[in-house]
Design an enzyme around this catalytic site. Structure first.
Site, mmCIF file in Angstrom:
data_model
loop_
_atom_site.group_PDB
_atom_site.id
_atom_site.type_symbol
_atom_site.label_atom_id
_atom_site.label_comp_id
_atom_site.label_asym_id
_atom_site.label_seq_id
_atom_site.Cartn_x
_atom_site.Cartn_y
_atom_site.Cartn_z
ATOM 1 C CD GLU A 78 7.824 -32.961 -15.495
ATOM 2 O OE1 GLU A 78 7.805 -34.111 -15.022
ATOM 3 O OE2 GLU A 78 8.750 -32.539 -16.218
ATOM 4 C CG ASP A 79 3.609 -34.846 -14.338
ATOM 5 O OD1 ASP A 79 4.418 -35.597 -14.906
ATOM 6 O OD2 ASP A 79 3.491 -34.801 -13.100
ATOM 7 C CE LYS A 89 9.992 -33.516 -13.083
ATOM 8 N NZ LYS A 89 10.873 -34.633 -13.457
ATOM 9 C CE1 TYR A 139 8.628 -33.164 -9.069
ATOM 10 C CE2 TYR A 139 9.617 -35.288 -9.536
ATOM 11 C CZ TYR A 139 8.817 -34.226 -9.923
ATOM 12 O OH TYR A 139 8.201 -34.229 -11.134
ATOM 13 C CG ASN A 175 7.063 -41.759 -9.775
ATOM 14 O OD1 ASN A 175 6.148 -41.087 -10.254
ATOM 15 N ND2 ASN A 175 8.319 -41.652 -10.161
ATOM 16 N NE ARG A 183 1.756 -38.552 -17.379
ATOM 17 C CZ ARG A 183 2.674 -38.839 -16.464
ATOM 18 N NH1 ARG A 183 2.460 -39.793 -15.573
ATOM 19 N NH2 ARG A 183 3.821 -38.157 -16.417
ATOM 20 C CG ASP A 234 12.063 -34.770 -16.853
ATOM 21 O OD1 ASP A 234 13.198 -35.088 -17.255
ATOM 22 O OD2 ASP A 234 11.638 -35.071 -15.722
ATOM 23 C CG ASP A 235 6.347 -36.396 -17.706
ATOM 24 O OD1 ASP A 235 6.760 -36.612 -16.552
ATOM 25 O OD2 ASP A 235 5.580 -35.471 -17.989
#
Length: 580
Positions: free
Chosen positions: A253-254, A182, A111, A426, A164, A276-277
């Site tokens: 996610e993202d 994930k 990850y 990150n 993203r 989750d973000d």
């Protein structure tokens, strides 16, 4: 037998075994079922494997020693990532056994931060499909695509549209690396069996010109679908998921910030879902903050909090902070008053006309800054804010490398004994500051947690371990709790419950010099306690059927798979036919 395999329990001996009809190469090529050289001689005879494997029979431990030796021979992180994903694609039990044995070393490879580089190179290192790819051109065939998954009892889906990816931007179909990574953490951290997880990428094109011009790019070759067409595609996807997997937990996610929050709001009351973000990042940050203020013998309500960045992560962090502050007895307005946002244009205040809805909620009254000594009142910098607000907590989610410079940190440290500083962006290249600098510029007083992993910092005669605000402390346990309790929805208060459970594991609560979050060696127990807290909150809210604490603990334990090889048997009807 409808499914390819079943995990059963022997009624006489009480031991688990796997029942499957697969034989020969089909069995060896199934990553969930393949044991490689660990198939016993009896299993090799029964399942048509004799001669297809070397004669020597290995244990899982021997296999892991061999695999780890090859892993250590790799010279770059990307090669290590490719080695691990190849292992995952041929033998998932060995993959998760290796992760469990070397988690602190291998998590940054599977990850963040290495997964970012893997996503950037996805089409160039691609070797085997994993998960489901839903292209926009097949938008009318989503039911058929999901049906191709087969009879799997899917309980958790992680989906991205690749726009993203971490702090790296639009990576198109390369974003598949994120759902895969994930879901690997769901398994290694919380024991969710890999056979019930499903990674999905929604391929709606990309605006990354380098990808569109790359002849090896595997995604659809057009710019991103926007507007009504995009929303209709997402709606068709969600509706198809509900038809195919009506009880599934769906994790977004993202997604880009202009889509992430609004998609969550649109669907959070229609199905069991979270982002989750937004919520996971908010919860792990809240957990670290709760641990830091407890170590300081203070409360969250006593803090002045400055956030650099106002995207999806900031949305989640502010929401979790406000919910936690209200739980301490503050009104919503009073809770919001503890928070200052700074975006790329400076302090978010009511005098600006460029504010999105989320920013307007947290905009400071422009009158608050009337006596501030600043060079440009329309663009009040982070340093300006630190000078006048005197924050006790500084959080970075802006992906602005080195934004927490020496002037900012020293100014913050002038006004608080133990500055709490979280540079969370990150991968590492996007981090707002280096822990060694934060500690040096604060004369060793800063309590630091980061988004990416960092080495220990030596300051004087002290060795300071740096906690990583890794969402893996939160979302696997949340998923485990939701599944075990059979919760109907996921709420912000469930994430606050998760954060409080995690914060109780903080070593800093006993020793302020210790890390704010526990080591990864405790991650299974952390996930179990997070799951318990989430399940209890779901029951309190009436979103799950009530049961005793003992029953809840039993359900959670029953869902926590440990990577180990089981004995194999053919279905009873096949054994009977062969015997006859």
């Amino acid at each position: 037998m409808d499914k390819l395999f079943e995990i059963r329990r022997d009624p006489v001996h009480g031991t688990e075994y796997i029942e499957t009809s697969l034989t020969g190469h089909l069995l060896l090529e199934h990553p969930i079922l393949n044991k490689g050289s660990a198939f016993t001689e009896a299993e090799r005879r029964e399942f048509g494997l004799t001669g297809l494997l070397p004669s020597g029979v290995s244990t899982l431990e021997v296999q892991l020693e061999r695999i780890y030796g090859v892993y250590r021979s790799k010279t770059t992180d990307l090669e290590r990532y490719m080695h691990l994903t190849a292992l995952q694609d041929r033998n998932e039990t060995a993959f998760y056994g290796l992760l469990s044995k070397h988690l602190a070393e291998l998590m940054p490879i599977i990850y963040t931060p290495v997964v970012g580089a893997a996503c950037q190179s996805y089409s160039r290192i691609y070797h085997r499909p994993r998960g489901v790819y839903i292209p926009y051109s097949q938008r009318h065939n989503i039911d058929e695509i999901l049906a191709n998954v087969g009879e799997a009892d899917v309980q958790v889906i992680v989906v991205t549209d690749g726009e993203r990816i971490l702090g790296l931007g639009d990576l198109g179909i390369g974003g598949m690396g994120i759902p895969v990574g994930k879901l690997s953490l769901y398994t290694v951290c919380a024991g969710i069996h890999p056979s019930v997880t499903l990674p999905i990428v929604l391929d709606i094109g990309t605006n990354n010109r380098d990808l569109l011009d790359d002849p090896l790019y595997l995604g659809e070759r057009h710019e991103r679908i926007r507007g009504r067409d995009y929303d209709d595609f997402i709606e068709a996807f969600v509706a198809a998921v509900q038809r195919r997997f009506p009880k599934v937990l769906l994790q977004w996610e993202d997604f880009a910030k202009n889509n992430a929050a609004r998609l969550l709001e649109r669907y959070r009351n229609r199905l069991c879902t979270f982002n989750d973000d937004i919520q996971g990042t908010g919860a792990v940050t809240l957990a670290a903050a709760l641990a830091a203020v407890a170590a300081n013998r203070s409360t969250l309500g006593d803090q002045r909090i400055v956030l650099l960045g106002a995207g999806s992560a900031a949305t989640g962090i502010t929401s979790q902070l406000v919910t936690a502050l209200q739980a301490e007895g503050l009104s919503e307005a009073s809770a919001r008053s503890r928070i200052w946002l700074v975006d790329s244009q400076g302090l978010v205040h009511s005098g600006r006309t460029d504010l999105e809805p989320f920013k307007r909620e947290y905009a400071r009254a422009v009158d608050e800054t009337v006596n501030w000594q600043v060079s440009d009142r329309q663009s009040i910098t982070l340093l300006d804010v630190v000078k006048h607000v005197h924050p006790t907590i500084l959080i970075g989610t802006a992906a602005q490398p080195r934004a927490f410079d020496e002037n900012v940190v020293r100014e913050m440290a002038r006004h608080t004994a133990r500055p709490i500083i979280f540079p969370l962006s990150n991968p590492t290249s996007k981090c707002e500051g280096l822990p060694a600098d934060m500690i040096a510029w604060s004369d060793g007083r800063a309590l630091v947690a980061t988004g990416s992993p960092f080495e220990d910092v030596i300051h004087g005669d002290r060795r300071i371990r740096i906690a990583q605000c890794n969402n893996a402390y939160i979302f696997p346990g949340v998923g485990l709790g939701v599944i075990a309790a059979q919760a109907q929805r996921v709420t912000d208060s469930m994430f606050v419950a998760a954060a409080r459970a995690l914060s109780e594991f903080s070593p800093a609560r006993q020793n302020i010099e210790a890390p704010l979050l526990p080591g990864l060696q405790t991650i299974r127990e952390v996930s179990r306690q997070v799951a318990l807290a989430v399940a209890r909150e779901a029951q309190r809210l009436g979103l799950a059927e009530p049961c005793t604490e003992e029953e809840l603990s039993r359900r959670i334990a029953a869902h926590m798979w440990t990577p180990q090889y089981l004995a194999y048997r053919k279905p009873r009807r096949e054994r009977s036919r062969l015997a006859g």
